[in-house]
Scaffold this motif. Structure first.
Motif, short mmCIF file in Angstrom:
data_model
loop_
_atom_site.label_atom_id
_atom_site.label_comp_id
_atom_site.label_asym_id
_atom_site.label_seq_id
_atom_site.Cartn_x
_atom_site.Cartn_y
_atom_site.Cartn_z
N ILE A 1 67.92 29.01 51.83
CA ILE A 1 67.13 30.30 51.34
C ILE A 1 68.02 31.04 50.74
CG2 ILE A 1 65.89 32.22 51.92
CD1 ILE A 1 64.96 30.85 54.39
N VAL A 2 67.34 31.47 49.16
CA VAL A 2 68.14 31.98 48.21
C VAL A 2 67.34 33.34 48.04
CG1 VAL A 2 69.19 32.41 45.87
CG2 VAL A 2 69.25 30.33 47.20
N PRO A 3 67.93 34.72 48.61
CA PRO A 3 66.93 36.02 48.26
C PRO A 3 66.62 36.37 46.83
CG PRO A 3 69.22 36.50 48.82
CD PRO A 3 69.36 34.80 49.02
N SER A 4 65.42 36.66 46.69
CA SER A 4 65.06 36.98 45.25
C SER A 4 65.87 38.27 44.86
CB SER A 4 63.47 37.44 45.40
OG SER A 4 63.22 37.99 44.21
N PRO A 5 66.24 38.37 43.56
CA PRO A 5 66.82 39.28 43.03
C PRO A 5 65.90 40.79 42.80
CG PRO A 5 66.33 37.83 41.21
CD PRO A 5 65.86 37.39 42.34
N CYS A 6 64.59 40.66 42.85
CA CYS A 6 63.97 41.61 42.80
C CYS A 6 64.17 43.02 43.76
CB CYS A 6 62.25 41.46 43.40
SG CYS A 6 61.25 42.38 43.10
N ILE A 7 64.28 43.95 43.21
CA ILE A 7 64.56 45.40 43.82
C ILE A 7 63.56 46.35 43.84
CG2 ILE A 7 67.05 44.88 43.14
CD1 ILE A 7 66.61 47.39 41.07
N GLU B 1 58.88 34.66 32.48
CA GLU B 1 58.76 33.30 33.06
C GLU B 1 59.64 33.20 34.26
OE1 GLU B 1 60.68 29.38 30.72
OE2 GLU B 1 59.20 30.38 29.61
N GLU B 2 60.90 33.65 34.02
CA GLU B 2 61.84 33.50 35.44
C GLU B 2 60.93 34.20 36.59
OE1 GLU B 2 65.82 33.68 32.86
OE2 GLU B 2 65.18 35.46 33.67
N ILE B 3 60.49 35.12 36.46
CA ILE B 3 59.91 35.97 37.57
C ILE B 3 58.99 34.94 38.18
CG2 ILE B 3 58.66 37.90 38.35
CD1 ILE B 3 59.95 39.43 36.15
N ARG B 4 57.99 34.48 37.19
CA ARG B 4 57.00 33.46 37.57
C ARG B 4 57.42 32.18 38.24
NH1 ARG B 4 54.28 34.44 32.25
NH2 ARG B 4 53.18 36.24 32.54
N GLY B 5 58.50 31.72 37.64
CA GLY B 5 58.82 30.63 38.11
C GLY B 5 59.83 30.44 39.34
N TRP B 6 60.27 31.71 39.87
CA TRP B 6 61.06 31.88 41.10
C TRP B 6 60.52 30.92 42.32
CZ3 TRP B 6 65.76 33.64 41.65
CH2 TRP B 6 66.33 33.79 42.99
N LYS B 7 59.20 31.03 42.54
CA LYS B 7 58.70 30.45 43.75
C LYS B 7 58.77 29.02 43.67
CE LYS B 7 54.15 31.10 42.11
NZ LYS B 7 52.80 31.91 42.46
N HIS B 8 59.05 28.42 42.30
CA HIS B 8 58.93 26.89 42.30
C HIS B 8 60.42 26.14 41.94
CE1 HIS B 8 54.70 27.34 41.68
NE2 HIS B 8 54.80 28.05 40.81
N MET B 9 61.26 27.16 41.96
CA MET B 9 62.73 26.87 41.94
C MET B 9 63.40 26.47 43.08
SD MET B 9 64.43 29.82 39.53
CE MET B 9 63.73 30.26 37.75
N ASP B 10 64.29 25.38 43.10
CA ASP B 10 64.67 24.99 44.26
C ASP B 10 66.14 25.96 44.41
OD1 ASP B 10 67.08 24.14 42.80
OD2 ASP B 10 66.18 21.99 42.86
N ALA B 11 66.91 25.93 45.44
CA ALA B 11 67.90 26.81 45.66
C ALA B 11 69.16 26.73 44.60
CB ALA B 11 68.51 26.55 47.19
N GLY B 12 69.35 25.53 44.18
CA GLY B 12 70.33 25.26 43.03
C GLY B 12 69.94 26.10 41.93
N GLN B 13 68.68 26.00 41.52
CA GLN B 13 68.13 26.73 40.17
C GLN B 13 68.20 28.23 40.47
OE1 GLN B 13 64.47 24.51 40.28
NE2 GLN B 13 64.77 23.43 38.26
N LEU C 1 70.38 30.90 38.33
CA LEU C 1 69.66 32.08 37.65
C LEU C 1 70.45 33.34 38.10
CD1 LEU C 1 67.56 33.58 35.89
CD2 LEU C 1 65.72 33.32 37.80
N LEU C 2 70.84 33.56 39.36
CA LEU C 2 71.32 34.63 39.79
C LEU C 2 72.73 34.62 39.26
CD1 LEU C 2 70.76 34.17 43.60
CD2 LEU C 2 69.75 36.04 41.95
N ALA C 3 73.32 33.82 38.67
CA ALA C 3 74.76 33.74 38.09
C ALA C 3 74.36 34.38 36.73
CB ALA C 3 75.40 32.34 38.26
N ASN D 1 75.68 37.98 34.61
CA ASN D 1 76.25 37.83 33.29
C ASN D 1 75.10 38.75 32.26
OD1 ASN D 1 78.21 35.96 33.78
ND2 ASN D 1 76.88 34.37 33.19
N ARG D 2 74.05 38.66 32.71
CA ARG D 2 73.23 39.77 31.66
C ARG D 2 73.65 41.44 32.05
NH1 ARG D 2 67.51 36.93 32.69
NH2 ARG D 2 68.03 34.86 31.93
N GLN D 3 73.71 41.38 33.41
CA GLN D 3 73.99 42.82 33.79
C GLN D 3 75.51 42.95 33.26
OE1 GLN D 3 74.43 43.23 38.03
NE2 GLN D 3 73.76 45.55 37.88
N ALA D 4 76.39 42.31 33.22
CA ALA D 4 77.91 42.58 32.73
C ALA D 4 77.54 42.89 31.11
CB ALA D 4 78.74 41.64 32.78
#
Length: 70
Positions: A15-21, A41-53, A57-59, A63-66
């Motif tokens: 289980i990978v926690p959502s980045p939603c705050i 697109e990433e928000i909508r697709g989150w529930k369809h991604m596997d843990a690796g994906q 995305l979290l990585a 990078n976006r935040q930095a």
């Protein structure tokens, strides 16, 4: 029987926690959410991604935040 060590053989089932705050507001150009930095697109697709994906995305989000902090 498990010995208590994490199962690293199946990383895409963890289980990978959502980045939603819960700050759900898009930028003026609707490019991404100002809370989690994901695109629509990433928000909508989150529930369809596997843990690796999700971890990839979290990585990307780190990078976006930095980049945004520069």
């Amino acid at each position: 029987m498990t010995d208590g060590t994490p199962d690293t053989a199946a990383p895409n089932t963890a289980i990978v926690p959502s980045p939603c705050i819960s700050v759900c507001k898009l930028t003026a150009d609707r490019a991404y959410c100002i809370g989690c930095l994901r695109t629509l697109e990433e928000i909508r697709g989150w529930k369809h991604m596997d843990a690796g994906q999700k971890r990839a995305l979290l990585a990307d989000l780190e990078n976006r935040q930095a980049a945004a902090a520069e």
